[in-house]
Enzyme design. Structure first.
Site: not given
Ligand code: HOZ
Length: 432
Positions: A144, A239, A267
């Site tokens: 992802y 990534d 992050k």
């Molecule tokens: N897509 C985020 C982790 N892979 C989750 C983000 C969230 O729901 O805060």
């Protein structure tokens, strides 16, 4: 456990926010129950609107590596806010941030700040296309890279959790340029490259995957990617939105010893504020506007408050690399404790773990790619998640997400996580 306030807020939220949440995994759809609305957090603990507390094992999906409301980070944010939260002009902290990133991650000579990991990956692909003049790129099934159109093809994370790895709304024209290969499969990679010779700009990969749960590269996989990129003149994009500054001072690339051409971050570099970044060699990065013709911009990019928070965290990690050993020890204490319980119960499971990331998979298979991740019993995972929540331990509400440990977790909290796990697993398997 009383969660009346959370229930009431969720009911209100559903009236005005799609699905009641601002990011899908938070809705607890795949694990059942109502999402918990948090009110504040300190150190290793989250506190909800009903006054319940939880040991936090997701840490805002990675950024809170030092735990919540860390004094130095708080102070840096307050100082920055006092001087105005946004200028829309260049500022001193952006220069400090760029210097610090290039010092900590040697493959990055130049870096552009953006506002999220999604922006970073979208911009990195545009740069790769503009730099090479080729349209197609390779991504791995179940990885992802944020919610940019071209990445929502066989996507992990929330898309996998909700069973929509290929999102409606992404045009066929967009997705035809995204080529898919199973993670850890160099043979298939070579076939796809050969079938599209001369049309591919880049390979983008999570060097350690966090978005189908935590999945590790097999020995030789990342080295193989590097070799293929060199042989076929493709850019290698790591990534490192999740792994950057988490797995080591220099991220997964330092820990695993493979250098990409471009890296995306998010992050941790924002210390909990919304930030992303992408960087690489001067030769490539100088193609970005205004140095070069590839356009990318942002009103809030390099925002002073976000830079202040990120700098406070990065400086701490840079000055004290022993933090990484401590994080790994905590993670191993937890994963070994869980493994011992499941072994004693004679249950099948698989745990992947590296540094301060781990996942417990409810499957008897070794999880090395999206296919094996999908063999997990997600109903069992849901029961495990709800049980742990009731015991005051907050896990990621999806089998297809990694957990992230913070340095605020104490030895006694590790013991209580393991005791809760034992109680929950015994109850779960008693009922099945
Ligand atoms: N897509 C985020 C982790 N892979 C989750 C983000 C969230 O729901 O805060």
């Amino acid at each position: 456990m009383n969660i009346e306030q959370s229930k009431s807020l969720f009911a209100q939220a559903k009236e005005v926010i799609p699905g009641g949440v601002n990011s899908p995994v938070r809705a607890f759809k795949s694990v059942g129950g109502d999402p918990i609305f948090m009110s504040y957090a300190k150190g290793a603990h989250l506190y909800d609107e009903d006054g319940n507390s939880y040991i936090d094992l997701i840490n805002s999906w990675g950024p809170m590596i030092l735990g919540h409301a860390h004094e130095e980070v708080e102070r840096a944010i307050f100082d920055a806010v006092k001087s105005s939260p946004s200028f829309g002009t260049p500022g001193r902290r952006e220069v400090e941030m760029a210097h610090l990133i290039t010092e900590m991650v040697p493959s990055v000579e130049m870096v552009r700040m953006v506002n999220s990991g999604t922006e970073a990956t979208m911009s990195a692909i545009r740069l790769a296309r503009g730099f090479t003049g080729k349209d197609k790129f390779i991504k791995f099934e179940g990885c992802y890279h944020g919610h940019g159109d071209s990445f929502l093809v066989s996507a992990g994370s929330g898309a996998a959790t909700l069973g929509i790895p290929d999102s409606p709304g992404v045009t066929r024209g967009t997705s035809k340029d995204t080529l898919l290969v199973p993670y850890n499969d160099l043979e298939q990679l070579e076939k796809v490259i050969n079938a599209n010779e001369g049309q591919i700009c880049a390979i983008i990969v999570e060097p350690v995957v966090g978005n189908m749960g935590c999945v590790l590269p097999e020995p030789g996989f990342l080295e193989g990617l590097r070799k293929s990129c060199d042989k076929h003149h493709l850019l290698l994009i790591f990534d490192e939105v999740m792994t950057g500054f988490r797995l080591s001072r220099g991220g997964a690339q330092e820990l695993l010893g493979v250098k990409p051409d471009l890296t995306t971050f998010g992050k941790i570099i924002g210390g909990g504020m919304p930030v992303g970044a992408y960087g690489g060699s001067k030769e490539i990065m100088n193609h970005i506007a205004p140095a070069g013709p590839i356009y990318q911009a942002g009103t809030l990019s390099g925002n002073p408050v976000a830079m202040a928070a990120g700098l406070a965290v990065l400086n701490k990690l840079n000055d004290d690399p022993a933090i990484y050993h401590a994080l790994e020890r905590t993670t191993q204490a937890i994963t070994k404790g869980i493994a011992a319980i499941l072994d004693q119960m004679g249950k099948k499971y698989h745990i992947n773990s590296i540094g301060s990331m781990y996942s417990l998979f409810f499957t008897d298979q070794k999880v090395i790619d999206f296919e094996t991740a999908k063999t997990c019993d997600t109903t069992l995972f849901g029961a495990y998640f709800r049980g742990m929540l009731n015991c005051g331990v907050y896990l990621a509400p999806s089998q297809f997400e990694s957990l992230f440990i913070s340095s605020a977790i104490s030895a006694s909290q590790v013991v209580s996580i393991i005791e809760s796990t034992e109680e929950v697993l015994h109850d779960m398997y008693l009922q099945n």
